[in-house]
Scaffold this motif. Structure first.
Motif, PDB file in Angstrom:
ATOM      1  N   ILE A   1      46.225  41.741  48.416  1.00 45.84           N
ATOM      2  CA  ILE A   1      44.822  41.315  48.469  1.00 45.84           C
ATOM      3  C   ILE A   1      44.679  40.044  47.644  1.00 45.84           C
ATOM      4  N   ASP A   2      44.288  38.957  48.301  1.00 50.00           N
ATOM      5  CA  ASP A   2      44.112  37.682  47.614  1.00 50.00           C
ATOM      6  C   ASP A   2      42.698  37.603  47.048  1.00 50.00           C
ATOM      7  N   PHE A   3      42.610  37.459  45.738  1.00 48.36           N
ATOM      8  CA  PHE A   3      41.360  37.578  45.001  1.00 48.36           C
ATOM      9  C   PHE A   3      41.186  36.341  44.118  1.00 48.36           C
ATOM     10  N   MET A   4      40.109  35.586  44.371  1.00 45.31           N
ATOM     11  CA  MET A   4      39.829  34.382  43.590  1.00 45.31           C
ATOM     12  C   MET A   4      38.938  34.727  42.409  1.00 45.31           C
ATOM     13  N   THR A   5      39.396  34.380  41.214  1.00 50.02           N
ATOM     14  CA  THR A   5      38.601  34.598  40.007  1.00 50.02           C
ATOM     15  C   THR A   5      39.153  33.717  38.895  1.00 50.02           C
ATOM     16  N   ARG A   6      38.294  33.375  37.956  1.00 50.97           N
ATOM     17  CA  ARG A   6      38.760  32.603  36.800  1.00 50.97           C
ATOM     18  C   ARG A   6      39.581  33.474  35.859  1.00 50.97           C
ATOM     19  N   ASP A   7      39.185  34.748  35.741  1.00 54.55           N
ATOM     20  CA  ASP A   7      39.782  35.618  34.731  1.00 54.55           C
ATOM     21  C   ASP A   7      39.992  37.006  35.320  1.00 54.55           C
ATOM     22  N   ILE A   8      41.252  37.370  35.579  1.00 57.74           N
ATOM     23  CA  ILE A   8      41.560  38.665  36.194  1.00 57.74           C
ATOM     24  C   ILE A   8      41.270  39.828  35.245  1.00 57.74           C
ATOM     25  N   SER A   9      41.116  39.519  33.945  1.00 58.57           N
ATOM     26  CA  SER A   9      40.830  40.590  32.988  1.00 58.57           C
ATOM     27  C   SER A   9      39.363  40.998  33.014  1.00 58.57           C
ATOM     28  N   LYS A  10      38.537  40.247  33.750  1.00 50.88           N
ATOM     29  CA  LYS A  10      37.123  40.609  33.886  1.00 50.88           C
ATOM     30  C   LYS A  10      36.890  41.327  35.207  1.00 50.88           C
ATOM     31  N   SER A  11      35.970  42.286  35.189  1.00 47.81           N
ATOM     32  CA  SER A  11      35.652  43.054  36.388  1.00 47.81           C
ATOM     33  C   SER A  11      35.056  42.162  37.467  1.00 47.81           C
ATOM     34  N   TRP A  12      35.329  42.516  38.715  1.00 49.70           N
ATOM     35  CA  TRP A  12      34.722  41.789  39.832  1.00 49.70           C
ATOM     36  C   TRP A  12      33.208  41.867  39.779  1.00 49.70           C
ATOM     37  N   ARG A  13      32.671  42.856  39.051  1.00 48.65           N
ATOM     38  CA  ARG A  13      31.214  43.040  38.951  1.00 48.65           C
ATOM     39  C   ARG A  13      30.548  41.978  38.077  1.00 48.65           C
ATOM     40  N   GLU A  14      31.328  41.321  37.213  1.00 48.54           N
ATOM     41  CA  GLU A  14      30.716  40.443  36.223  1.00 48.54           C
ATOM     42  C   GLU A  14      31.239  39.015  36.259  1.00 48.54           C
ATOM     43  N   SER A  15      31.757  38.576  37.415  1.00 49.52           N
ATOM     44  CA  SER A  15      32.270  37.206  37.498  1.00 49.52           C
ATOM     45  C   SER A  15      32.030  36.637  38.885  1.00 49.52           C
TER      46      SER A  15
ATOM     47  N   ALA B   1      35.746  36.405  44.626  1.00 46.80           N
ATOM     48  CA  ALA B   1      35.706  36.843  46.018  1.00 46.80           C
ATOM     49  C   ALA B   1      37.101  37.240  46.480  1.00 46.80           C
ATOM     50  N   VAL B   2      37.153  38.257  47.336  1.00 48.90           N
ATOM     51  CA  VAL B   2      38.382  38.576  48.072  1.00 48.90           C
ATOM     52  C   VAL B   2      38.433  37.617  49.250  1.00 48.90           C
ATOM     53  N   ILE B   3      39.493  36.813  49.327  1.00 49.73           N
ATOM     54  CA  ILE B   3      39.546  35.794  50.373  1.00 49.73           C
ATOM     55  C   ILE B   3      40.489  36.150  51.519  1.00 49.73           C
ATOM     56  N   GLU B   4      41.437  37.075  51.274  1.00 55.20           N
ATOM     57  CA  GLU B   4      42.339  37.489  52.352  1.00 55.20           C
ATOM     58  C   GLU B   4      42.882  38.882  52.071  1.00 55.20           C
ATOM     59  N   VAL B   5      43.236  39.584  53.143  1.00 55.18           N
ATOM     60  CA  VAL B   5      43.954  40.851  53.057  1.00 55.18           C
ATOM     61  C   VAL B   5      45.225  40.680  53.885  1.00 55.18           C
ATOM     62  N   ASN B   6      46.382  40.877  53.243  1.00 53.00           N
ATOM     63  CA  ASN B   6      47.666  40.596  53.878  1.00 53.00           C
ATOM     64  C   ASN B   6      48.404  41.883  54.213  1.00 53.00           C
ATOM     65  N   THR B   7      48.755  42.042  55.487  1.00 49.95           N
ATOM     66  CA  THR B   7      49.473  43.243  55.906  1.00 49.95           C
ATOM     67  C   THR B   7      50.960  43.161  55.607  1.00 49.95           C
ATOM     68  N   THR B   8      51.489  41.977  55.467  1.00 47.41           N
ATOM     69  CA  THR B   8      52.891  41.806  55.083  1.00 47.41           C
ATOM     70  C   THR B   8      52.939  40.909  53.856  1.00 47.41           C
TER      71      THR B   8
END
Length: 570
Positions: free
Chosen positions: A424-438, A441-448
């Motif tokens: 799952i490709d996820f764009m964020t400045r800081d992965i240590s912060k919850s998706w709820r507070e930053s 966006a999820v930009i892609e879902v990769n099956t392979t």
């Protein structure tokens, strides 16, 4: 290219009378002018070999013998798609004959590598003998054509980079791997009911519905939002005019990507003007049948969160290609240093030399730079707008920093798509912060999802084959036994509650139902049973002649019995 010789091939499907592994065997004569002095051979090889091949081979340091060169060439050609780690041996026979034994994944690919190696070596040694010296251009052209054909065969038939990593992980666990269908890039890890079929990291436990949705970035984004997670704000454009209209609605900067392409093809990020957008749309449209996505640019880094079997496993941060200035060298020179310093580990992880292109020129212009600029010491210069490893991006592990909410998001999306192995490709400045507070966006879902380290491959294999499980089904081999004995053993195993696959000279059965034609070989009959996911046990009847011709039918079994009246040369 040269005179015709008699070349004999034999394929052993298992341990055999020559070597203790499945092998393609090539027997051939040696020319009278072998060996050659190193000075002569070096000059000829550098003159007639394609540069890509010449750079990969390492010739002996003393006199160069025809058979030794052929072995080196065959091994190198077999590894053109990447190092396979397969065994290779050379044996000397009588009357000037030699034998090369190569382990294989795809026997046709290995045979082609051996034949091409012989043709190239024969051409070089013919030239060394002074034959047709004036026609060296013809030899060079013929060698190049043979090499290009070998490249194509290896690309089509040999396992890709991701599959090779999975194969190494499987081999370390004793899990056998079988080719499912030539040219399909699909492999069976394990046997019968104990095995799994993989295409790269995707496997048979992935749903068709989830795979179809994930392949279309626009549709995948809708499902991500339906599941209650932050999807990308974007629109689907069928023309450059639509693309500009969508961008105006979203607000610049934007990202452009094909709706249904992967590997970073046609993706451009950080677009700030309608002119840039029009050019990017044209490029993306070439790679897509389903339209072009125009997406709001999310600041930060692209992170790939991996889930296997519904459980979060790791996160890596993808950093776009960049160089660090030293106040002396130009950007182009720094890039060339980067290309030259790629290690074998970098190449194994999907890195490759990168050339200056339109996307790089755009990125440099945004930083008020050009390929001829000399950035100050310590200045980081971004060269690509996307972080895909195929575009030179680098990978940094940040699993421990991943917020629990983001881990749970990855697991929920995997369940929602019903995908067993997913990235799952996820764009964020800081992965240590919850998706709820930053702002994210999820930009892609990769099956392979691409994997970049053997450690990731080990985790995938471990998730599908728990400790103590090697993907094998109980197998019994009877050599020289009557068909009635094979029937008796099969009936005994079936009485234990197993669905038995059995084969002998007279018939092949799975749970009592016939398989295969009478004229099929022992390896073909066994393969038909191994690839059936309902087969729980094997009982194999083989003659000594079949063992001598094809090798032992399996690399391992729980019991092998030889009739007391049978004499085996093995």
């Amino acid at each position: 290219m040269t005179q015709q010789w008699r070349i004999d091939f034999q394929v052993f499907d298992g341990p055999n009378i020559l070597v203790p592994y499945a092998a393609v065997v090539t027997e051939f004569p040696c020319p009278a002018n072998s060996p050659l002095p190193v000075s002569v051979a070096d000059g000829l090889f550098s003159e007639v070999l394609p540069p890509e091949l010449a750079q990969q081979i390492t010739l002996p340091q003393d006199e160069i013998a025809f058979e030794s060169v052929t072995l080196v060439l065959a091994s190198t050609l077999q590894d053109l798609n990447g190092p396979c780690g397969l065994p290779a041996e050379l044996q000397s026979l009588e009357d000037g004959q030699f034998r090369i034994l190569l382990g294989y994944h795809d026997a046709v690919a290995t045979q082609h590598a051996c034949l091409t190696a012989l043709r190239i070596a024969q051409a070089v040694f013919t030239l060394a003998a002074g034959v047709q010296k004036d026609g060296i251009d013809n030899y060079r052209q013929a060698i190049t054509a043979a090499f290009k054909q070998a490249q194509m065969e290896m690309q089509l038939r040999q396992p890709d980079r991701i599959t090779r990593m999975l194969m190494r992980a499987a081999s370390a666990r004793g899990i056998p791997v079988y080719l499912v269908s030539p040219l399909s890039r699909t492999w069976r890890y394990g046997q019968g009911k104990a095995g799994l079929t993989f295409f790269e990291t995707a496997n048979q436990d992935d749903s068709l519905t989830g795979t179809r949705l994930a392949r279309n970035k626009y549709l995948a984004n809708q499902l991500v939002k339906q599941l209650g997670f932050p999807g990308a704000a974007h629109g689907l454009a069928r023309s450059s005019e639509q693309a500009v209209q969508i961008a105006n609605q979203l607000g610049f900067p934007v990202v452009v990507k094909p709706a249904d392409a992967g590997k970073g093809l046609g993706v451009v990020s950080g677009i700030t003007t309608a002119g840039e957008l029009t050019n990017a749309f044209t490029d993306a449209d070439r790679h897509s049948k389903g339209g072009v996505i125009v997406e709001r640019h999310i600041p930060g880094y692209s992170h790939r969160l991996a889930a296997i079997g519904g459980e979060f496993r790791w996160t890596v941060r993808l950093v776009p290609l960049h160089v660090i200035g030293d106040g002396n060298r130009t950007v182009a020179e720094l890039l060339e240093v980067r290309n030259q310093n790629l290690s074998e580990a970098d190449v194994a992880a999907g890195q490759a030399p990168v050339k200056v292109g339109d996307d790089m020129l755009r990125m440099l212009a945004r930083q008020s730079l050009s390929p001829e600029a000399r950035p100050a010491a310590g200045r980081s210069v971004q060269l690509r707008s996307i972080a895909n490893t195929a575009a030179g991006g680098t990978v940094h592990d940040c699993t421990k920093d991943t917020h629990p909410d983001n881990r749970e998001m990855a697991e929920s999306i995997a369940r929602g798509f019903q995908l067993d192995v997913v990235g799952i490709d996820f764009m964020t400045r800081d992965i240590s912060k919850s998706w709820r507070e930053s702002d994210c966006a999820v930009i892609e879902v990769n099956t392979t999802p691409g994997i970049n380290t053997d450690r990731s491959a080990v985790q995938i294999i471990a998730a599908k084959f728990p400790a103590g499980v090697d993907g094998r089904i109980p197998s019994i081999v009877l050599i020289g036994a009557e068909d009635s004995a094979v029937d008796g053993v099969a009936q005994f195993v079936a009485a234990l509650g197993k669905r038995v696959g059995q084969t002998s000279g007279s018939e092949t059965l799975l749970a009592g139902m016939p398989r295969c034609n009478d004229d099929e070989t022992l390896p073909q009959r066994i393969r038909a049973l191994i690839l059936d996911s309902s087969c729980e046990s094997l009982v194999i009847g083989a003659t000594p002649q079949e063992i001598e011709r094809h090798g032992f039918p399996l690399d391992r079994c729980i019991l092998a019995l030889v009739d007391k009246g049978v004499s085996l040369s093995t």
